[in-house]
Structure formats: C-alpha cells, structure tokens
Design an enzyme around this catalytic site. Structure first.
Site, PDB file in Angstrom:
ATOM      1  CE  LYS A 157     -10.488   2.882   4.799  1.00  0.00           C
ATOM      2  NZ  LYS A 157      -9.133   2.730   4.232  1.00  0.00           N
ATOM      3  CD  GLU A 185      -7.649   6.346   7.116  1.00  0.00           C
ATOM      4  OE1 GLU A 185      -8.003   5.241   6.635  1.00  0.00           O
ATOM      5  OE2 GLU A 185      -6.471   6.689   7.228  1.00  0.00           O
ATOM      6  CD  GLU A 208      -2.846  -0.629   2.636  1.00  0.00           C
ATOM      7  OE1 GLU A 208      -2.718   0.471   3.241  1.00  0.00           O
ATOM      8  OE2 GLU A 208      -3.590  -1.529   3.044  1.00  0.00           O
ATOM      9  CD  GLU A 219     -12.337   1.774   0.220  1.00  0.00           C
ATOM     10  OE1 GLU A 219     -12.780   0.836   0.911  1.00  0.00           O
ATOM     11  OE2 GLU A 219     -11.125   1.920  -0.048  1.00  0.00           O
TER      12      GLU A 219
END
Length: 362
Positions: free
Chosen positions: A327, A333, A270, A324
């Site tokens: 999250k 985030e 990541e 997203e």
C-alpha cells in the site's frame, strides 16, 4: 430577540429530528464484527488459507475490494457473508444498463448462492475522491446494478450501496450539527432516495484515528479509543457520547435527516487503527491499535447502538485483516492489520491462540 427566536426554532427542529430518528426503524442487528480483507500485498496467503483464518477468528462477515474469482470460489459453501466491490474506474461503464446487467451476470450470478454475497459496494469514497468526474456516474451505476439484481431475482438477498468517507460532511460536531458539504447538495438527495427506496444502508468509512492524529492536544485519546472517559454532550439533543465513532455515525444520521431521509440505516464499512506509523503520525502504536479494536470488538459483542439509535445494533467492518506491504502512503497505511501475512497476530484484541491447534480463539 431575533437570535433567541432563531435558537428556539432550531431546538424545536432538532428535537423533532431526535424523536423521529431514535425510533425502531431497522430491526436488523449485527451478529458479528465484520472485517475488510484487502489484497494489496505480495506475501498474503491464498484465499483458502484466509477462509481458515476467518473461521479461527470466529468472523462471519468480510468485505473485499473487488470481485476476485479465486476468493469468490474459495468462500463457497462457507458461513462467510461477503460484500464485494465494483472498482471506481468501472462507474462510467455501468451507467449503461446492459453493461451493468453483464457485470452482474459475470461477477455475481455464477457464484451466488454458494458464495453468500450479501452486498455490493459500487465504488469507494467516490464523493470525496480525487476524480470528481465520477460523482455524476455514481447514482446511475447504483440504480443499474440494483436493477440487474432485480432481473436475476437477487435483490432481496444483495444490497447495493457505496462507502463514503466522513469528509462528505461539512459539519460533524456536535452530531446534531451534521450536514453534507454544499457541493453535494444536488447529488446527495438522489443517492439517499435510492438507499431509501431499496432499503440499503449508508456505508461510511470512519476513522477517529485521523481526528486524533491531526489534533492530539485537544482530542482525548480515551474518547477516541472507547476507554472510560467523561465524554461529550450534544447541547441540542442532550445525548451523551463516550466515543468519537458513535458521534460520527450520528452526525451522518442527522445530515441525512435534514435532507428528509432520517430513516436510512447507517453502517460502518471501515474503521480501524494503525499499529505503526511515521514519527509525525501521532497515536499510531501497537498498544493503541489493540485497545481501539479490542474495545470495538467488545461493543459489537454487546450489539450496541449509538446514542441516537440505542436499540439498533451498528454493523461495523474493521479495517483490516492483514498488514499489506504494497500500500502506498505513510507507514500507517501498511499497518492496519489484525494479522501479519503469515497468519500470526499483529496484536491481540482479546483473542488467544490455542497452542494445540494454532487457532485463534475468543
């Protein structure tokens, strides 16, 4: 005099490590940039549409955070190399070899080889997670999953490892000072022995953004964004670093070498940069996200290695495919995605949309 002798001894040790680590240990090189496909959102497209988007983005590698059967089915007979994940809570169960065999029989065997599963991430950031009890389960779970793959004849196709955050290091700069945290001294050699024996990579989740966010006055933004800059020189190896990500990778390599495992491959499972953040999240902007990921993409196209391993392409999975919305945590985030949930680009990293076909192209 004693200090001088100690310093010379340290220089000799580091020189030896440098000569060992810079060799051609792993000929395998990155063919394309990978992407992390998270699913923590209530408005994401179905897997079939995601597959179309990956093809449009010319991406051939993806990582998911579970073994979602809809995704595994949708990705069948595509050219996507897929890394799947065993959730952290499953680790205690997988210390039983029979349970590990059953997990592979249920979650991997029915889909392979139609779905090109190339890796299994057993847990995520287990070494530095909140539940320290899971650490003792990790290596047995890794071993049992690998042994189950062996029984099915799949071990030559699927590698098994676990992604770790940079927090596994006690020291990370200069890279040659890299060493693991004291509390990992017992478990880390067992883990590295497994990776060495199975020729699996040490996967690291590396975010230069976090370093800049915490100390923007002393860390160069250009250095963390891969922009042209004077860089830094490791005083012990004389290696020059023009970006933080490569320095972080080499710090892991040095830490492994000090435990006798300098030949283990390192991959970045990541890395990314948020396009939005809260007022106190320094650097979380659309412009910085586009620059970081765009510069990373260009380096991946050139198949660059780090200063310590310049001839070995670095495998990198960008985080993430989508913004997203479910999250938890700060605003950043929910804003790491290259794409919005409707498939439009959150920002451009050197790709463009063909107005005739609505495809994203290089």
């Amino acid at each position: 005099m004693e200090n001088i002798v100690s310093r010379i001894t340290m220089l000799n040790v580091l020189l030896g490590l440098f000569l060992t680590l810079s060799g051609f240990h792993f000929p395998r090189q990155v063919e394309a940039l990978g992407i992390n496909y998270g699913q923590v959102g209530n408005n994401l497209p179905p897997p079939e549409r995601v597959l179309d988007l990956l093809h449009s983005l010319r991406l051939t590698k993806a990582r998911i955070y579970d073994t979602n059967p809809q995704i595994l089915t949708a990705f069948a007979n595509s050219n996507i190399e897929l890394v799947v994940t065993v959730e952290n809570q499953m680790l205690p169960t997988l210390t039983d070899p029979n349970q590990a065999f059953q997990w592979v029989a249920t979650h991997i065997k029915p889909y392979f080889p139609a779905t090109n599963i190339t890796g299994i991430a057993v847990g995520n950031e287990v070494f530095t997670g909140g539940d320290t009890s899971l650490v003792s389960y990790l290596v047995p779970a890794l071993v049992n999953i690998h042994n189950a793959l062996v029984r099915f004849g799949l071990d030559q196709f699927i590698r098994v490892s676990t992604p770790s955050s940079l927090a596994v290091l006690e020291e990370s700069f200069p890279p040659s000072a890299g060493r693991f945290r004291v509390e990992l001294t017992r478990i880390m050699p067992q883990f590295l022995q497994f990776l060495s024996a199975t020729r699996a990579p040490f996967w690291m989740n590396a975010y230069p953004y976090f370093a800049y966010k915490s100390d923007p006055n002393n860390i160069s933004l250009d250095y963390v964004l891969f922009n042209p800059n004077t860089g830094v020189v490791d005083p012990y190896t004389n290696l020059h670093y023009d970006n933080m990500l490569y320095a972080q990778v080499d710090a892991i390599i040095f830490a492994m070498a000090k435990m006798g495992y300098g030949g283990v491959e390192v991959g970045v499972s990541e890395t990314g940069w948020p396009s939005r953040g809260d007022p106190n999240e320094n650097g979380a902007t659309l412009e910085n996200a586009a620059v970081y990921n765009g510069n990373l993409l260009r380096r991946q196209v050139r198949r660059e290695g780090t200063p310590l391993r310049p001839q070995t392409g670095l495998e990198v999975y960008m985080f993430a495919l989508f913004n997203e919305d479910m999250k938890p945590g700060p605003t950043s985030e929910r804003n790491y995605g290259l794409l919005e949930p409707d498939g439009t680009m959150a920002y451009n990293i050197g790709l463009y949309v063909d107005s005739r076909t609505n495809e994203v192209k290089p």
